[in-house]
Structure formats: structure tokens, C-alpha cells
Design a protein around this motif. Structure first.
Motif, PDB file in Angstrom:
ATOM      1  N   ARG A  25      -2.634  26.926  10.532  1.00  0.00           N
ATOM      2  CA  ARG A  25      -2.642  25.469  10.386  1.00  0.00           C
ATOM      3  C   ARG A  25      -1.785  24.819  11.469  1.00  0.00           C
ATOM      4  NH1 ARG A  25      -0.390  22.320   5.083  1.00  0.00           N
ATOM      5  NH2 ARG A  25      -0.057  20.382   6.142  1.00  0.00           N
ATOM      6  N   SER A  28      -3.588  24.954  14.760  1.00  0.00           N
ATOM      7  CA  SER A  28      -4.669  23.966  14.761  1.00  0.00           C
ATOM      8  C   SER A  28      -4.136  22.558  15.003  1.00  0.00           C
ATOM      9  CB  SER A  28      -5.438  24.010  13.437  1.00  0.00           C
ATOM     10  OG  SER A  28      -6.108  25.236  13.296  1.00  0.00           O
ATOM     11  N   ALA A  31      -3.200  22.234  18.583  1.00  0.00           N
ATOM     12  CA  ALA A  31      -4.409  22.093  19.402  1.00  0.00           C
ATOM     13  C   ALA A  31      -4.905  20.650  19.389  1.00  0.00           C
ATOM     14  CB  ALA A  31      -5.500  23.040  18.896  1.00  0.00           C
ATOM     15  N   ILE A  32      -4.858  20.033  18.230  1.00  0.00           N
ATOM     16  CA  ILE A  32      -5.273  18.626  18.135  1.00  0.00           C
ATOM     17  C   ILE A  32      -4.382  17.752  19.005  1.00  0.00           C
ATOM     18  CG2 ILE A  32      -5.386  16.634  16.574  1.00  0.00           C
ATOM     19  CD1 ILE A  32      -6.231  18.678  14.366  1.00  0.00           C
ATOM     20  N   SER A  37     -10.259  21.436  21.597  1.00  0.00           N
ATOM     21  CA  SER A  37     -11.229  21.397  20.500  1.00  0.00           C
ATOM     22  C   SER A  37     -11.058  22.606  19.578  1.00  0.00           C
ATOM     23  CB  SER A  37     -12.654  21.358  21.045  1.00  0.00           C
ATOM     24  OG  SER A  37     -13.024  22.622  21.569  1.00  0.00           O
ATOM     25  N   ASP A  38     -11.449  22.406  18.338  1.00  0.00           N
ATOM     26  CA  ASP A  38     -11.396  23.486  17.353  1.00  0.00           C
ATOM     27  C   ASP A  38     -12.283  24.652  17.797  1.00  0.00           C
ATOM     28  OD1 ASP A  38     -10.449  24.465  14.791  1.00  0.00           O
ATOM     29  OD2 ASP A  38     -12.522  24.235  14.112  1.00  0.00           O
ATOM     30  N   GLU A  39     -13.415  24.321  18.390  1.00  0.00           N
ATOM     31  CA  GLU A  39     -14.344  25.358  18.877  1.00  0.00           C
ATOM     32  C   GLU A  39     -13.693  26.224  19.956  1.00  0.00           C
ATOM     33  OE1 GLU A  39     -18.508  25.631  21.380  1.00  0.00           O
ATOM     34  OE2 GLU A  39     -18.072  23.795  20.277  1.00  0.00           O
ATOM     35  N   LEU A  41     -10.443  26.620  20.490  1.00  0.00           N
ATOM     36  CA  LEU A  41      -9.336  27.365  19.895  1.00  0.00           C
ATOM     37  C   LEU A  41      -9.852  28.591  19.153  1.00  0.00           C
ATOM     38  CD1 LEU A  41      -6.317  27.589  19.313  1.00  0.00           C
ATOM     39  CD2 LEU A  41      -6.706  26.159  17.281  1.00  0.00           C
ATOM     40  N   ARG A  42     -10.909  28.424  18.401  1.00  0.00           N
ATOM     41  CA  ARG A  42     -11.497  29.559  17.683  1.00  0.00           C
ATOM     42  C   ARG A  42     -12.043  30.604  18.648  1.00  0.00           C
ATOM     43  NH1 ARG A  42     -11.392  29.417  12.490  1.00  0.00           N
ATOM     44  NH2 ARG A  42     -11.232  27.474  11.364  1.00  0.00           N
TER      45      ARG A  42
END
Length: 73
Positions: A25, A28, A31-32, A37-39, A41-42
């Protein structure tokens, strides 16, 4: 590097691989804030997780062998 692997370092790699499986968390949120982007980072965490697993696989280290050796000594 793999020659320097001992029981605790092997276990630390296993633990890290488990934690890197999915972004935390806190990561994440960072990263924001960093406009990642979440994509993306994943994608990065999946790659790191994959290479950690490969490193564990190629380590040629058997934790049970070290325990047997220390019991004999």
C-alpha cells in the motif's frame, strides 16, 4: 554472489520475494505521488519477483543441508 549465500540470506531472499509479489500500500501511494501508473508499478514488481524466484532457483542451496552440517559439528 551465490557463493556467499547462507541459510539466513536464503531465507531473506524468500521473504523479499514474497513481499515483492504485489506492491504494498505504501509503495502504491508513493507511485501515485511520483506519477507512476499502477500498471507500470505492477509490471516492475512482477519482473523483480520473477528474477528473485530465478535467483532462489539457481542458488543451488539446500537449507536442510546446512542444518544437518551444523548438527554434526
Amino acid at each position: 554472489m551465490l557463493g556467499e549465500l547462507n541459510r539466513n540470506r536464503y531465507r531473506a531472499l524468500e521473504l523479499l520475494a514474497e513481499h515483492v509479489r504485489a506492491p504494498s500500500r505504501e509503495l502504491s501511494l508513493d507511485a501515485i505521488i511520483s506519477d507512476i501508473s499502477d500498471e507500470d508499478l505492477r509490471w516492475v514488481t512482477e519482473k523483480i519477483h520473477y528474477y528473485l524466484l530465478k535467483l532462489l532457483e539457481e542458488a543451488d542451496y539446500d537449507p536442510s543441508e546446512e542444518e544437518v552440517i551444523s548438527l554434526v559439528e
